[in-house]
Design a protein around this motif. Sequence first.
Motif, PDB file in Angstrom:
ATOM      1  N   UNK A   1     -45.448   2.116 -18.257  1.00 24.58           N
ATOM      2  CA  UNK A   1     -44.249   2.827 -17.809  1.00 24.58           C
ATOM      3  C   UNK A   1     -43.969   2.378 -16.377  1.00 24.58           C
ATOM      4  N   UNK A   2     -42.706   2.035 -16.114  1.00 26.55           N
ATOM      5  CA  UNK A   2     -42.310   1.661 -14.749  1.00 26.55           C
ATOM      6  C   UNK A   2     -41.908   2.921 -13.995  1.00 26.55           C
TER       7      UNK A   2
ATOM      8  N   UNK B   1     -41.879  16.199 -22.277  1.00 23.27           N
ATOM      9  CA  UNK B   1     -40.912  16.740 -23.224  1.00 23.27           C
ATOM     10  C   UNK B   1     -39.623  15.959 -23.298  1.00 23.27           C
ATOM     11  N   UNK B   2     -38.681  16.558 -23.983  1.00 22.30           N
ATOM     12  CA  UNK B   2     -37.378  15.985 -24.287  1.00 22.30           C
ATOM     13  C   UNK B   2     -36.474  16.034 -23.050  1.00 22.30           C
ATOM     14  N   UNK B   3     -36.044  14.875 -22.575  1.00 26.16           N
ATOM     15  CA  UNK B   3     -35.185  14.821 -21.386  1.00 26.16           C
ATOM     16  C   UNK B   3     -33.712  15.002 -21.720  1.00 26.16           C
TER      17      UNK B   3
ATOM     18  N   UNK C   1     -38.021  13.181 -33.108  1.00 29.60           N
ATOM     19  CA  UNK C   1     -37.103  12.058 -33.289  1.00 29.60           C
ATOM     20  C   UNK C   1     -37.813  10.781 -33.729  1.00 29.60           C
ATOM     21  N   UNK C   2     -37.091  10.009 -34.492  1.00 29.76           N
ATOM     22  CA  UNK C   2     -37.580   8.718 -34.950  1.00 29.76           C
ATOM     23  C   UNK C   2     -36.660   7.671 -34.356  1.00 29.76           C
ATOM     24  N   UNK C   3     -37.197   6.838 -33.496  1.00 24.65           N
ATOM     25  CA  UNK C   3     -36.381   5.822 -32.837  1.00 24.65           C
ATOM     26  C   UNK C   3     -36.238   6.119 -31.358  1.00 24.65           C
ATOM     27  N   UNK C   4     -35.098   5.760 -30.790  1.00 30.00           N
ATOM     28  CA  UNK C   4     -34.883   5.902 -29.343  1.00 30.00           C
ATOM     29  C   UNK C   4     -34.721   7.356 -28.943  1.00 30.00           C
ATOM     30  N   UNK C   5     -35.348   7.698 -27.828  1.00 32.02           N
ATOM     31  CA  UNK C   5     -35.388   9.078 -27.378  1.00 32.02           C
ATOM     32  C   UNK C   5     -35.554   9.098 -25.854  1.00 32.02           C
ATOM     33  N   UNK C   6     -34.890  10.060 -25.183  1.00 30.04           N
ATOM     34  CA  UNK C   6     -35.078  10.258 -23.743  1.00 30.04           C
ATOM     35  C   UNK C   6     -36.203  11.258 -23.534  1.00 30.04           C
ATOM     36  N   UNK C   7     -37.174  10.893 -22.697  1.00 26.84           N
ATOM     37  CA  UNK C   7     -38.337  11.737 -22.477  1.00 26.84           C
ATOM     38  C   UNK C   7     -38.609  11.918 -20.989  1.00 26.84           C
ATOM     39  N   UNK C   8     -39.273  13.030 -20.660  1.00 20.71           N
ATOM     40  CA  UNK C   8     -39.786  13.265 -19.322  1.00 20.71           C
ATOM     41  C   UNK C   8     -41.250  12.858 -19.291  1.00 20.71           C
TER      42      UNK C   8
ATOM     43  N   UNK D   1     -37.646   9.811 -15.990  1.00 18.62           N
ATOM     44  CA  UNK D   1     -36.980   9.777 -17.292  1.00 18.62           C
ATOM     45  C   UNK D   1     -37.290   8.439 -17.938  1.00 18.62           C
ATOM     46  N   UNK D   2     -37.647   8.468 -19.220  1.00 19.94           N
ATOM     47  CA  UNK D   2     -38.027   7.255 -19.935  1.00 19.94           C
ATOM     48  C   UNK D   2     -37.238   7.170 -21.240  1.00 19.94           C
ATOM     49  N   UNK D   3     -36.608   6.027 -21.487  1.00 20.34           N
ATOM     50  CA  UNK D   3     -35.969   5.751 -22.782  1.00 20.34           C
ATOM     51  C   UNK D   3     -36.990   4.993 -23.606  1.00 20.34           C
ATOM     52  N   UNK D   4     -37.578   5.684 -24.621  1.00 21.36           N
ATOM     53  CA  UNK D   4     -38.685   5.109 -25.384  1.00 21.36           C
ATOM     54  C   UNK D   4     -38.417   5.206 -26.877  1.00 21.36           C
ATOM     55  N   UNK D   5     -38.805   4.164 -27.597  1.00 19.96           N
ATOM     56  CA  UNK D   5     -38.711   4.159 -29.050  1.00 19.96           C
ATOM     57  C   UNK D   5     -39.987   4.799 -29.590  1.00 19.96           C
TER      58      UNK D   5
END
Length: 97
Positions: free
Chosen positions: A4-5, A21-23, A49-56, A68-72
């Motif tokens: 993670x950057x 959690x969910x961002x 969620x399955x696929x791309x998701x915004x996370x904290x 904030x991380x955009x992760x698959x």
Amino acid sequence: MFVIRCPYCGDRDMVEFTYGGDASKKHPDNIEEPDQAVWQAHVYERDNPRGWHLEWWQHTSGCRSWVKVARNTLTHEIAGTAAADEPLALPVSEDAS
């Protein structure tokens, strides 16, 4: 594992972070007079969620900042990260029509 950057510390191993959690989930309105059913749903009812998701993620073993991380969720690929107060968009899925 994945990397993670952190916007402040650079690339770090995911073990330095704690999932938060969910961002994309917004807090309920009317915080002064909360409806218990609404808050219970907000806190405990979650999508998987399955696929791309915004996370904290919090950089707990580093600067302790929230990121904030955009992760698959299928591949753990990370499309981008941002500081907590910065916008972050999800990538467009190839199978979207």
